[in-house]
Design an enzyme around this catalytic site. Structure first.
Site, PDB file in Angstrom:
ATOM      1  N   SER A 112       0.824  -0.979   0.052  1.00  0.00           N
ATOM      2  CA  SER A 112      -0.004  -0.087   0.133  1.00  0.00           C
ATOM      3  C   SER A 112       0.907   1.076  -0.030  1.00  0.00           C
ATOM      4  O   SER A 112       0.308   2.325  -0.314  1.00  0.00           O
ATOM      5  CB  SER A 112      -0.853  -0.098   1.108  1.00  0.00           C
ATOM      6  OG  SER A 112      -0.446  -0.543   2.277  1.00  0.00           O
TER       7      SER A 112
ATOM      8  N   HIS B  27      -3.196  -3.063  -6.201  1.00  0.00           N
ATOM      9  CA  HIS B  27      -3.425  -2.603  -5.064  1.00  0.00           C
ATOM     10  C   HIS B  27      -4.944  -2.863  -4.448  1.00  0.00           C
ATOM     11  O   HIS B  27      -5.857  -2.001  -5.210  1.00  0.00           O
ATOM     12  CB  HIS B  27      -3.085  -1.217  -4.750  1.00  0.00           C
ATOM     13  CG  HIS B  27      -3.333  -0.514  -3.350  1.00  0.00           C
ATOM     14  ND1 HIS B  27      -3.698   0.620  -3.121  1.00  0.00           N
ATOM     15  CD2 HIS B  27      -3.078  -1.422  -2.081  1.00  0.00           C
ATOM     16  CE1 HIS B  27      -3.703   0.669  -1.697  1.00  0.00           C
ATOM     17  NE2 HIS B  27      -3.528  -0.450  -1.153  1.00  0.00           N
TER      18      HIS B  27
ATOM     19  N   GLU C 264      -6.096  -0.848  -7.901  1.00  0.00           N
ATOM     20  CA  GLU C 264      -5.156   0.046  -8.565  1.00  0.00           C
ATOM     21  C   GLU C 264      -4.156  -0.629  -9.084  1.00  0.00           C
ATOM     22  O   GLU C 264      -3.361  -1.279  -8.383  1.00  0.00           O
ATOM     23  CB  GLU C 264      -4.730   1.197  -7.467  1.00  0.00           C
ATOM     24  CG  GLU C 264      -5.968   2.031  -6.802  1.00  0.00           C
ATOM     25  CD  GLU C 264      -5.067   3.038  -5.731  1.00  0.00           C
ATOM     26  OE1 GLU C 264      -5.432   4.157  -5.706  1.00  0.00           O
ATOM     27  OE2 GLU C 264      -4.431   2.611  -4.996  1.00  0.00           O
TER      28      GLU C 264
ATOM     29  N   ASN D  59      -5.012   6.354  -1.374  1.00  0.00           N
ATOM     30  CA  ASN D  59      -4.311   7.078  -0.021  1.00  0.00           C
ATOM     31  C   ASN D  59      -3.687   8.480  -0.099  1.00  0.00           C
ATOM     32  O   ASN D  59      -4.017   9.155   0.822  1.00  0.00           O
ATOM     33  CB  ASN D  59      -3.250   6.042   0.513  1.00  0.00           C
ATOM     34  CG  ASN D  59      -3.854   4.470   0.949  1.00  0.00           C
ATOM     35  OD1 ASN D  59      -4.933   4.761   1.323  1.00  0.00           O
ATOM     36  ND2 ASN D  59      -3.172   3.450   0.834  1.00  0.00           N
TER      37      ASN D  59
HETATM   38  P1  NAI Z   1      -1.053  -9.394   7.579  1.00  0.00           P
HETATM   39  O1  NAI Z   1      -0.016  -9.032   8.670  1.00  0.00           O
HETATM   40  O2  NAI Z   1      -2.473  -9.919   7.790  1.00  0.00           O
HETATM   41  O3  NAI Z   1      -0.337 -10.543   6.423  1.00  0.00           O
HETATM   42  C1  NAI Z   1       0.993 -10.638   6.426  1.00  0.00           C
HETATM   43  C2  NAI Z   1       1.524 -11.679   5.820  1.00  0.00           C
HETATM   44  O4  NAI Z   1       3.004 -11.866   5.626  1.00  0.00           O
HETATM   45  C3  NAI Z   1       1.366 -13.077   6.875  1.00  0.00           C
HETATM   46  O5  NAI Z   1       0.661 -14.198   6.069  1.00  0.00           O
HETATM   47  C4  NAI Z   1       2.545 -13.621   7.192  1.00  0.00           C
HETATM   48  O6  NAI Z   1       2.878 -14.835   7.531  1.00  0.00           O
HETATM   49  C5  NAI Z   1       3.541 -13.100   5.984  1.00  0.00           C
HETATM   50  N1  NAI Z   1       4.836 -12.755   6.442  1.00  0.00           N
HETATM   51  C6  NAI Z   1       5.455 -12.195   7.622  1.00  0.00           C
HETATM   52  N2  NAI Z   1       6.415 -11.979   7.444  1.00  0.00           N
HETATM   53  C7  NAI Z   1       7.153 -12.613   6.630  1.00  0.00           C
HETATM   54  C8  NAI Z   1       8.409 -12.770   5.950  1.00  0.00           C
HETATM   55  N3  NAI Z   1       9.589 -12.637   6.626  1.00  0.00           N
HETATM   56  N4  NAI Z   1       8.329 -13.353   4.676  1.00  0.00           N
HETATM   57  C9  NAI Z   1       7.543 -13.837   4.028  1.00  0.00           C
HETATM   58  N5  NAI Z   1       6.219 -13.557   4.631  1.00  0.00           N
HETATM   59  C10 NAI Z   1       6.110 -12.995   5.790  1.00  0.00           C
HETATM   60  O7  NAI Z   1      -0.981  -8.305   6.656  1.00  0.00           O
HETATM   61  P2  NAI Z   1      -2.131  -7.595   5.461  1.00  0.00           P
HETATM   62  O8  NAI Z   1      -2.816  -6.621   6.288  1.00  0.00           O
HETATM   63  O9  NAI Z   1      -2.665  -8.727   4.777  1.00  0.00           O
HETATM   64  O10 NAI Z   1      -0.989  -6.825   4.667  1.00  0.00           O
HETATM   65  C11 NAI Z   1      -0.180  -7.524   3.375  1.00  0.00           C
HETATM   66  C12 NAI Z   1       0.183  -6.496   2.495  1.00  0.00           C
HETATM   67  O11 NAI Z   1      -0.784  -5.844   1.867  1.00  0.00           O
HETATM   68  C13 NAI Z   1       0.875  -5.373   2.867  1.00  0.00           C
HETATM   69  O12 NAI Z   1       1.946  -5.019   1.902  1.00  0.00           O
HETATM   70  C14 NAI Z   1      -0.170  -4.141   3.274  1.00  0.00           C
HETATM   71  O13 NAI Z   1       0.499  -3.054   3.118  1.00  0.00           O
HETATM   72  C15 NAI Z   1      -1.032  -4.356   2.091  1.00  0.00           C
HETATM   73  N6  NAI Z   1      -2.234  -4.047   2.142  1.00  0.00           N
HETATM   74  C16 NAI Z   1      -3.009  -4.047   3.265  1.00  0.00           C
HETATM   75  C17 NAI Z   1      -4.232  -3.573   3.438  1.00  0.00           C
HETATM   76  C18 NAI Z   1      -4.974  -3.721   4.708  1.00  0.00           C
HETATM   77  O14 NAI Z   1      -5.842  -3.129   4.859  1.00  0.00           O
HETATM   78  N7  NAI Z   1      -4.650  -4.493   5.615  1.00  0.00           N
HETATM   79  C19 NAI Z   1      -4.991  -2.818   2.317  1.00  0.00           C
HETATM   80  C20 NAI Z   1      -4.213  -2.887   0.983  1.00  0.00           C
HETATM   81  C21 NAI Z   1      -2.766  -3.434   0.855  1.00  0.00           C
END
Ligand code: NAI
Length: 285
Positions: free
Chosen positions: A119, A140, A152, A191
């Site tokens: 993001s 995105h 996006e 954003n």
């Molecule tokens: P989350 O914390 O729910 O999931 C993150 C995932 O990354 C987990 O499955 C974890 O096991 C994995 N992970 C952690 N460390 C790792 C590593 N060293 N190597 C490989 N995998 C690893 O996070 P979320 O919220 O799903 O966010 C994921 C991405 O999506 C981020 O880039 C975030 O900026 C983006 N994003 C999040 C939104 C939201 O509202 N939560 C909206 C749009 C984009």
């Protein structure tokens, strides 16, 4: 139109939402996370969400089973070697994402596309870890991915027209409205528009012009937004808002993105939003 075989990297909030969506649209999905426990937790969450849809009579039990059968889970990146598009949704950290992109670059077919759901990070910087920068782009999604209509599609410096058009097509197959973000820019479009609104809303409160309740009411009734800026910050996590402001502030070196003191004060008090029971508002009764 041929269906994509989709790889999804990360089975957290966004990853499992994206995998669910692909499976609902009849795509074959391979969902990866670091270990079996994490990936089966993600899969179980998808199953639970689909069960809710069955209960609400949006889908049948048979449809749920078919959707789930479209998803394979793995903790081995090598299992993604035959997918045509990978969407990465792991932790928001440049080094970690680059490391995974480097590995994927070695495993995938040369024509495969790798998209990131970041993001805020630079698409160009993530792409640099690969030897296929023209086939790396941002894709995105918004939370919750199966519900929110927008995607996006973001160009890195070297992203090709073909990659953009494939990802726009994929978004359409997933039932989304896709827009192209033509330049790799902090916050992309949504954003970038939203953040100054948060800052301005906080400044109004700091100046004693109005209460958070009244700012939220004004924005909802006057602009027809479904949520006010304070409600939305509490929903998304107040700390995430600060993190994005600091990033913008640093990238643009502009005071217009300077995080307001009232926001820092809130975070120092541990009031991070709904997830901690309190943010701009109190939630625990
Ligand atoms: P989350 O914390 O729910 O999931 C993150 C995932 O990354 C987990 O499955 C974890 O096991 C994995 N992970 C952690 N460390 C790792 C590593 N060293 N190597 C490989 N995998 C690893 O996070 P979320 O919220 O799903 O966010 C994921 C991405 O999506 C981020 O880039 C975030 O900026 C983006 N994003 C999040 C939104 C939201 O509202 N939560 C909206 C749009 C984009």
């Amino acid at each position: 139109m041929e269906k994509f075989t989709l790889g999804v990297i990360g089975a957290g909030t966004m990853g499992n939402g994206i995998a669910q969506l692909g499976a609902q649209k009849g795509m074959k999905v391979i969902l990866w996370d670091m270990n079996e426990e994490l990936v089966s937790k993600g899969f179980d969450r998808i199953s639970a969400t689909l069960s809710k849809l069955v209960k609400r009579e949006k889908i049948t039990d048979a449809q749920k089973e078919e959707m789930l059968s479209n998803i394979k889970t793995t903790s081995k990146l090598e299992d993604l070697q035959n997918v045509s598009v990978v969407i990465e949704a792991i932790v928001e950290n440049l080094e970690v994402k680059q490391d995974v992109f480097r590995q994927l670059d070695n495993i995938l077919a040369p024509e495969a596309i790798i998209a990131t759901n970041t993001s805020s990070l630079s698409i160009t910087s993530i792409a640099e870890a690969t030897g296929r920068q023209e086939r790396v782009a941002g894709m995105h999604f918004f939370n919750p991915a199966p519900v929110m209509k927008l995607v996006e599609v973001v160009r890195g410096y070297k992203t090709s027209d073909e990659t953009v058009s494939t990802l726009m097509d994929l978004a359409k197959q997933m039932g989304k409205e896709a827009i192209e973000v033509k330049k790799d820019t902090p916050g992309f479009i949504v954003n970038r528009v939203m953040l100054p609104q948060f800052i301005e809303a906080i400044r109004l409160v700091e100046e004693g012009v109005a209460s958070p309740e009244d700012v939220d009411k004004a924005v909802k009734l006057g602009l027809n937004y479904p949520m006010g800026p304070f409600e939305l910050q509490d929903f998304a996590g107040v700390d995430i808002g600060l993190h994005v402001m600091e990033y913008f502030h640093d990238e643009y070196k502009s005071e217009r993105y300077a995080p307001p003191m009232a926001l820092k004060r809130l975070i120092r008090a541990g009031r991070l939003g709904r997830k901690t029971g309190a943010g701009w508002y109190d939630y625990e009764k």
